[in-house]
Design an enzyme around this catalytic site. Structure first.
Site, PDB file in Angstrom:
ATOM      1  CD  GLU A  17      -2.810  -1.028   2.015  1.00 55.26           C
ATOM      2  OE1 GLU A  17      -2.928   0.185   2.359  1.00 55.26           O
ATOM      3  OE2 GLU A  17      -3.888  -1.746   2.264  1.00 55.26           O
ATOM      4  CD  GLU A  50      -2.956  -5.844   4.177  1.00 55.25           C
ATOM      5  OE1 GLU A  50      -3.969  -5.368   4.354  1.00 55.25           O
ATOM      6  OE2 GLU A  50      -1.939  -5.736   4.368  1.00 55.25           O
TER       7      GLU A  50
HETATM    8  C1  BG6 Z   1      -4.388  -2.284   5.546  1.00 54.12           C
HETATM    9  C2  BG6 Z   1      -2.640  -2.624   5.931  1.00 54.12           C
HETATM   10  O1  BG6 Z   1      -4.273  -1.736   5.370  1.00 54.12           O
HETATM   11  O2  BG6 Z   1      -5.316  -2.810   6.312  1.00 54.12           O
HETATM   12  C3  BG6 Z   1      -2.306  -3.191   7.040  1.00 54.12           C
HETATM   13  O3  BG6 Z   1      -1.825  -2.767   4.879  1.00 54.12           O
HETATM   14  C4  BG6 Z   1      -3.318  -2.794   7.661  1.00 54.12           C
HETATM   15  O4  BG6 Z   1      -1.745  -2.869   7.955  1.00 54.12           O
HETATM   16  C5  BG6 Z   1      -4.862  -3.494   7.992  1.00 54.12           C
HETATM   17  O5  BG6 Z   1      -3.497  -3.777   9.879  1.00 54.12           O
HETATM   18  C6  BG6 Z   1      -5.747  -3.179   8.187  1.00 54.12           C
HETATM   19  O6  BG6 Z   1      -6.198  -1.985   9.268  1.00 54.12           O
HETATM   20  P1  BG6 Z   1      -6.201  -1.105  10.339  1.00 54.12           P
HETATM   21  O7  BG6 Z   1      -6.497   0.090  10.753  1.00 54.12           O
HETATM   22  O8  BG6 Z   1      -7.498  -1.937  11.104  1.00 54.12           O
HETATM   23  O9  BG6 Z   1      -4.914  -2.102  11.384  1.00 54.12           O
END
Ligand code: BG6
Length: 469
Positions: free
Chosen positions: A168, A367
């Site tokens: 990202e 992800e």
């Molecule tokens: C993604 C990132 O955007 O979202 C991760 O690559 C992140 O690093 C994940 O942990 C979930 O978001 P958050 O802010 O709830 O951890």
């Protein structure tokens, strides 16, 4: 109803470097950028917890990885922490202890039948390079990133065949420098777009270096895809607003990585605003000649927009929302803990878009996941988190993805975020994402959640049952 994937499609998971690894065995001068965010903004991090211990994967990977196997994880995307990997960022001297650690993780994954995929950065820009040069805005730092990448390709290319430039790349420029949500809380579009261009150049240069050193490997980009949806696609003003949001949030990295060029409108608007970065002819050639082999799309929630209704205050620093308003759709389904909309159909739309607009490039959902607060309340008598909500979340996303694959989209895998509960930026351990619990009340003890058994069954069979979508 039964949903299935073709042979070769794999279920896997993601392990964000600093969010899991912890900082054991790091010297104080080996900080990364998220450590700076925490150090300078500690009170804003949930319970003050930061990246120091995280999930302690660094010390526990030998017992964690067999659990990943038990959870059906067949591919694993993790990353090297640049700030740990080198002793001297300018001379590019490798820290042999760190290099051995990453090598051991790769071996342990392979011994457990899990295919590793390596990402070169999940925001772990060394703090020293941020402080001295302003990070990716600097051509010097871009050189150092490529030198670091070359070293990683040489060390691990014998066992790792899928590589990614950044996780990202938009997030730090957007949240730290464009909208100021994260430390250093700036609204400085010039800096944000200089970083974005720097990361675009790094991606192209690392792709070229990967091809030179590892001609048989594939090199990719992992992008966050806040899939942009207009309030009403049939309303020309809403559709125009969505196109501009798309030009600024989806296309800068996707178009440069896959099509080898920036979206014209993005360059034009930045030029009109007097914000165009240092964009040289040789940059355009580099980008055109070094596109990627595979895309990773991280997807959590759509970005809904509508035609601009609120006046734009010209005294404010530029932000793309000068041309659109956010749209808060009534009745949308929410994950209340994270405050993010749940809208699984985007995975189908992303798949069809890659098919039609990006030459049906191979891609992976790199992800997707659901963070839930206070999961301990869902524990059964045996202490296992009964996370049926996560099973439904995954199944519904996979169902839409399988529809895209059935209609010819070249998606090759789904990597859940995350293997293990881990430390989010700012939210730290508030919301839990893992198939494997990290029990912070019990010295970080690990326990598979109910979803792990479901994921294992779906992964082994490459199919699963779920209601009709
Ligand atoms: C993604 C990132 O955007 O979202 C991760 O690559 C992140 O690093 C994940 O942990 C979930 O978001 P958050 O802010 O709830 O951890």
């Amino acid at each position: 109803m039964k949903y299935s994937f073709p042979d070769g499609f794999r279920l896997g998971a993601t392990g964000a470097g600093w969010q899991m690894e912890g900082e054991a065995d790091k010297r104080p001068d080996q900080k990364h950028f998220p450590h700076l965010m925490w150090e300078n903004d500690r009170d804003a991090w949930f319970e003050g917890v930061g990246p120091e211990v995280a999930s302690d994967f660094y010390r526990r990977f030998r017992t964690d990885i067999p659990l990943f196997r038990q959870a059906g994880i067949r591919q694993y995307r993790f990353n090297i922490d640049w700030s740990r990997f080198l002793d001297d960022y300018e001379a590019v001297t490798v820290n042999e202890r760190a290099a051995r650690y990453y090598s051991d993780v790769i071996d342990c994954l392979l011994e457990n039948g899990i295919e590793p995929a390596l990402c070169l950065e999940h925001w772990e820009l060394p703090a020293a390079l941020y402080e001295k040069y302003d990070g990716y805005a600097s051509r010097r730092v871009q050189d150092l990133y490529v030198a670091y990448a070359q070293e990683a390709f040489r060390r691990y290319g014998d066992r790792v065949h899928t590589w990614f430039a950044f996780n990202e790349p938009m997030v730090i420029p957007e949240l730290c420098f464009l909208n100021g949500a994260w430390w250093p809380h700036e609204k400085n579009p010039r800096r944000a777009y200089a970083w974005i261009h720097g990361k675009v150049l790094c991606t192209a240069r690392a792709a070229r270096a990967c091809r030179e050193i590892l001609p048989d490997a594939r090199f990719g980009a992992i992008l966050n895809s806040p899939y942009i949806v207009p309030r009403d696609a049939n309303n020309p003003d809403d559709a125009a607003a969505a196109r501009i949001a798309d030009d600024f949030f989806w296309r800068p990295f996707t178009d440069t990585a896959v099509l080898g060029r920036y979206p014209e409108n993005f360059l034009r608007i930045l030029t009109d605003e007097g914000l165009l970065f240092d964009y040289r002819d040789e940059d355009a050639r580099l980008i055109a000649e070094n596109t990627v082999d595979v895309l990773g799309m991280n997807y959590y929630q759509p970005m809904r927009v509508k035609a601009k209704e609120t006046p734009w205050d010209e005294s404010r620093p530029f932000h793309p929302s000068k041309f659109y308003d956010d749209y808060d759709m009534p009745g949308k389904r929410m994950n209340p803990y994270r405050g993010w909309e749940i809208f699984p159909k985007s995975l189908y739309d992303i798949g069809m878009r890659i098919k039609t607009e990006y030459g049906n490039l191979p891609w992976i959902v790199s992800e997707s996941g659901m963070g839930v607060q206070n999961e301990a309340r869902f524990k059964g008598p045996d202490g296992v988190v009964q996370d049926d909500y996560r099973i439904d979340f995954i199944a519904e996303h996979l169902a839409w993805l399988s529809k895209a694959v059935a209609e010819g989209s070249n998606c090759q895998g789904y990597w859940l975020f995350a293997s293990l509960d881990n430390c989010s930026p700012y939210n730290a351990f508030k919301n839990r994402y893992g198939l494997v619990e990290v029990d912070r009340a019990q010295n970080l003890a690990r326990r598979l959640k109910k979803s792990a058994a479901w994921y294992r069954a779906a992964s082994d069979a490459n199919c699963f049952e779920f209601k009709e979508i």
